[in-house]
Design a protein around this motif. Structure first.
Motif, PDB file in Angstrom:
ATOM      1  N   ARG A   1     -98.002 -21.122  33.676  1.00  0.00           N
ATOM      2  CA  ARG A   1     -97.915 -19.889  33.328  1.00  0.00           C
ATOM      3  C   ARG A   1     -97.889 -18.632  34.211  1.00  0.00           C
ATOM      4  NH1 ARG A   1    -102.868 -20.530  30.858  1.00  0.00           N
ATOM      5  NH2 ARG A   1    -103.311 -18.417  31.475  1.00  0.00           N
ATOM      6  N   PRO A   2     -96.934 -17.722  34.333  1.00  0.00           N
ATOM      7  CA  PRO A   2     -96.891 -16.787  35.251  1.00  0.00           C
ATOM      8  C   PRO A   2     -98.156 -15.983  35.412  1.00  0.00           C
ATOM      9  CG  PRO A   2     -95.105 -16.389  33.759  1.00  0.00           C
ATOM     10  CD  PRO A   2     -95.855 -17.550  33.331  1.00  0.00           C
ATOM     11  N   ASP A   3     -99.126 -15.944  34.507  1.00  0.00           N
ATOM     12  CA  ASP A   3    -100.295 -15.214  34.629  1.00  0.00           C
ATOM     13  C   ASP A   3    -101.557 -16.073  34.987  1.00  0.00           C
ATOM     14  OD1 ASP A   3    -100.461 -16.399  32.248  1.00  0.00           O
ATOM     15  OD2 ASP A   3    -101.432 -14.734  31.071  1.00  0.00           O
TER      16      ASP A   3
ATOM     17  N   LEU B   1    -100.540 -23.247  47.149  1.00  0.00           N
ATOM     18  CA  LEU B   1    -100.201 -22.572  46.036  1.00  0.00           C
ATOM     19  C   LEU B   1    -100.658 -21.115  46.332  1.00  0.00           C
ATOM     20  CD1 LEU B   1     -99.375 -22.711  43.120  1.00  0.00           C
ATOM     21  CD2 LEU B   1    -101.907 -23.143  42.570  1.00  0.00           C
TER      22      LEU B   1
ATOM     23  N   HIS C   1     -96.475 -23.900  40.941  1.00  0.00           N
ATOM     24  CA  HIS C   1     -96.069 -22.702  40.714  1.00  0.00           C
ATOM     25  C   HIS C   1     -95.049 -22.470  39.758  1.00  0.00           C
ATOM     26  CE1 HIS C   1     -95.152 -18.480  41.538  1.00  0.00           C
ATOM     27  NE2 HIS C   1     -93.940 -18.793  42.080  1.00  0.00           N
TER      28      HIS C   1
ATOM     29  N   ALA D   1    -104.161 -17.872  36.904  1.00  0.00           N
ATOM     30  CA  ALA D   1    -104.771 -17.586  38.208  1.00  0.00           C
ATOM     31  C   ALA D   1    -105.862 -18.374  38.591  1.00  0.00           C
ATOM     32  CB  ALA D   1    -105.033 -16.102  38.176  1.00  0.00           C
TER      33      ALA D   1
ATOM     34  N   ARG E   1     -99.989 -19.278  48.655  1.00  0.00           N
ATOM     35  CA  ARG E   1     -98.939 -18.588  49.275  1.00  0.00           C
ATOM     36  C   ARG E   1     -97.906 -18.372  48.348  1.00  0.00           C
ATOM     37  NH1 ARG E   1     -98.732 -19.380  54.802  1.00  0.00           N
ATOM     38  NH2 ARG E   1    -100.300 -21.056  55.751  1.00  0.00           N
ATOM     39  N   LEU E   2     -97.752 -18.985  47.178  1.00  0.00           N
ATOM     40  CA  LEU E   2     -96.846 -18.656  46.082  1.00  0.00           C
ATOM     41  C   LEU E   2     -97.144 -17.688  45.072  1.00  0.00           C
ATOM     42  CD1 LEU E   2     -95.546 -22.176  46.078  1.00  0.00           C
ATOM     43  CD2 LEU E   2     -94.679 -20.521  47.413  1.00  0.00           C
ATOM     44  N   ARG E   3     -98.512 -17.703  44.706  1.00  0.00           N
ATOM     45  CA  ARG E   3     -98.841 -16.875  43.639  1.00  0.00           C
ATOM     46  C   ARG E   3    -100.420 -16.437  43.971  1.00  0.00           C
ATOM     47  NH1 ARG E   3     -99.469 -18.849  38.150  1.00  0.00           N
ATOM     48  NH2 ARG E   3     -97.712 -19.786  38.207  1.00  0.00           N
ATOM     49  N   PRO E   4    -100.963 -15.364  43.342  1.00  0.00           N
ATOM     50  CA  PRO E   4    -102.348 -15.113  43.354  1.00  0.00           C
ATOM     51  C   PRO E   4    -103.122 -16.264  42.746  1.00  0.00           C
ATOM     52  CG  PRO E   4    -101.322 -13.153  42.408  1.00  0.00           C
ATOM     53  CD  PRO E   4    -100.038 -14.222  42.434  1.00  0.00           C
ATOM     54  N   VAL E   5    -104.419 -16.610  43.407  1.00  0.00           N
ATOM     55  CA  VAL E   5    -105.338 -17.513  42.941  1.00  0.00           C
ATOM     56  C   VAL E   5    -106.899 -16.679  42.877  1.00  0.00           C
ATOM     57  CG1 VAL E   5    -106.445 -19.723  43.194  1.00  0.00           C
ATOM     58  CG2 VAL E   5    -103.955 -19.657  43.687  1.00  0.00           C
ATOM     59  N   ASP E   6    -107.122 -16.296  41.600  1.00  0.00           N
ATOM     60  CA  ASP E   6    -108.296 -15.537  41.640  1.00  0.00           C
ATOM     61  C   ASP E   6    -109.408 -16.187  41.712  1.00  0.00           C
ATOM     62  OD1 ASP E   6    -106.636 -13.360  41.268  1.00  0.00           O
ATOM     63  OD2 ASP E   6    -106.751 -13.529  39.197  1.00  0.00           O
TER      64      ASP E   6
END
Length: 367
Positions: A127-129, A149, A123, A131, A151-156
């Motif tokens: 890169r912040p974007d 992961l 995370h 996904a 839980r920390l960021r969107p995973v599309d």
């Protein structure tokens, strides 16, 4: 005095994702600043049975406890319907040398701290974007890396590459049930994802360096012994930023070490992963970043101590070390210890003449 043996149900009951993530993050940062003591791990191999064993110890400076952990991986167990990983953690007072407890965790704490470390570092460095996530491997750790992961960021979208197409498909079904768009993928497809995490016991690289696209991040967590190798040296040559959880360990038996010996990168070309968790990583959008995580004993110590504190709080025991955790309640026990209590594998606290206190069997994975 016999120390308590704490089973998996009690450990699950006392453990939350937030506790694990906090303990692991803080320990990685402490390790990056040299505030830990971590001796070299001991490795055993059992080639006839495709197994290995790791013995790791660690202490975070100033902490009341240190730990010694035994963790095993026997990779043919799946065919026999047995878990691949097993182990236990011995928690010892750093003030008196007395054994406070044995956490018969069957490898749970190792799995959780590995998942937390991989998720935190991925995370921080991706890169912040980013996904789209690809995992190499179809076992428990591949599943945990995706779940933690997320839980920390969107995973599309999730791509799964494994030697067994059936196991890859089965893992994708689990991810789909959690709301992810998941499908099996070839090695080349998986390597081209925004984020890549390798979770295998491979002895040769599982992807090719030129398959990783610009702007991607790759985390390798499977190379925990000298004969293992997941990431190709050429990938490190392409990386603008390389992170290691322990510089010396990764030089000795990590993918970073393979790259250094191949002449692809300098032996000083890495950054402590803990430093990257303190503030946003400065990375150009087109840069490739790589993390090599070999597992640090100080993380085991921090997590085991945190779990023991939570277990103590559940039964009204000592929140901090400095009292003895015992069974017999005799004259040697200090005030505030846990006299007459033992945790069994179904998560109950039992005592002679006492009603058992159910600590529950709801696991961390179900939360």
């Amino acid at each position: 005095m016999t120390p308590p043996v704490l089973g998996t149900a009690a450990i699950r009951r006392a453990t939350t994702p937030e506790l694990v993530l906090t303990a692991v993050r803080d320990a990685l940062i402490a390790h990056a600043y040299g505030r830990t003591t971590v001796p070299p791990p001991l490795h055993l191999q059992f080639p006839d049975d495709d197994g290995d064993c790791h013995v790791k110890a660690g202490w975070v400076t100033g902490a009341p406890d240190f730990t010694v952990k035994v963790a095993t991986g026997f990779y043919r167990n799946t065919a026999a319907g047995l878990p691949t990983n097993h182990g236990l953690v011995c928690v010892v007072s750093a003030r008196t040398g007395q054994i406070r407890a044995v956490l018969d965790d069957r490898g749970l704490l190792t799995a959780w701290r590995t998942a937390a470390a991989g998720a935190l570092v991925t995370h921080a460095m991706a890169r912040p974007d980013a996904a789209t996530l690809a995992v190499f491997g179809t076992g428990e750790q591949a599943r945990l890396q995706v779940e933690w992961l997320a839980r920390l960021r969107p995973v599309d979208r999730v791509l799964v590459h494994g030697r067994s197409r059936d196991r890859a498909r089965s893992l994708c079904e689990k991810f789909t049930a959690l709301g992810h768009h998941a499908r099996p993928a070839s090695a080349a497809e998986a390597a081209a994802a925004d984020m890549v995490i390798t979770t295998t016991p491979a002895t040769v690289p599982v992807l090719q360096a030129d398959q990783v696209r610009e702007g991607a991040h790759v985390t390798g967590i499977g190379t925990d012994m000298p004969h293992k190798n997941e990431l190709p040296p050429a990938l490190f040559a392409r990386a603008a930023l390389i992170a290691t959880d322990d510089h010396q360990q990764c030089l000795d038996h990590g993918d970073f070490g393979h790259a250094v010996r191949a002449g692809s990168v300098a032996g000083t070309g890495d950054t402590p992963a803990g430093l990257l968790l303190e503030k946003p990583v400065d990375r150009p959008a087109g840069a490739i970043t790589v993390a090599d995580l070999t597992g640090v004993g100080a993380l085991d110590a921090a997590l085991a101590s945190a779990v023991l504190r939570e277990l103590a709080a559940l039964v009204g025991g000592p929140a901090e070390e400095g009292v003895r955790v015992g069974f017999d309640g005799g004259p040697d026990d200090q005030a505030g210890a846990w006299p007459g209590r033992v945790f069994d594998d179904i998560g109950q606290v039992t005592a002679s003449g006492e009603q058992g206190v159910d600590l529950g069997a709801d696991g961390l994975d179900g939360r």
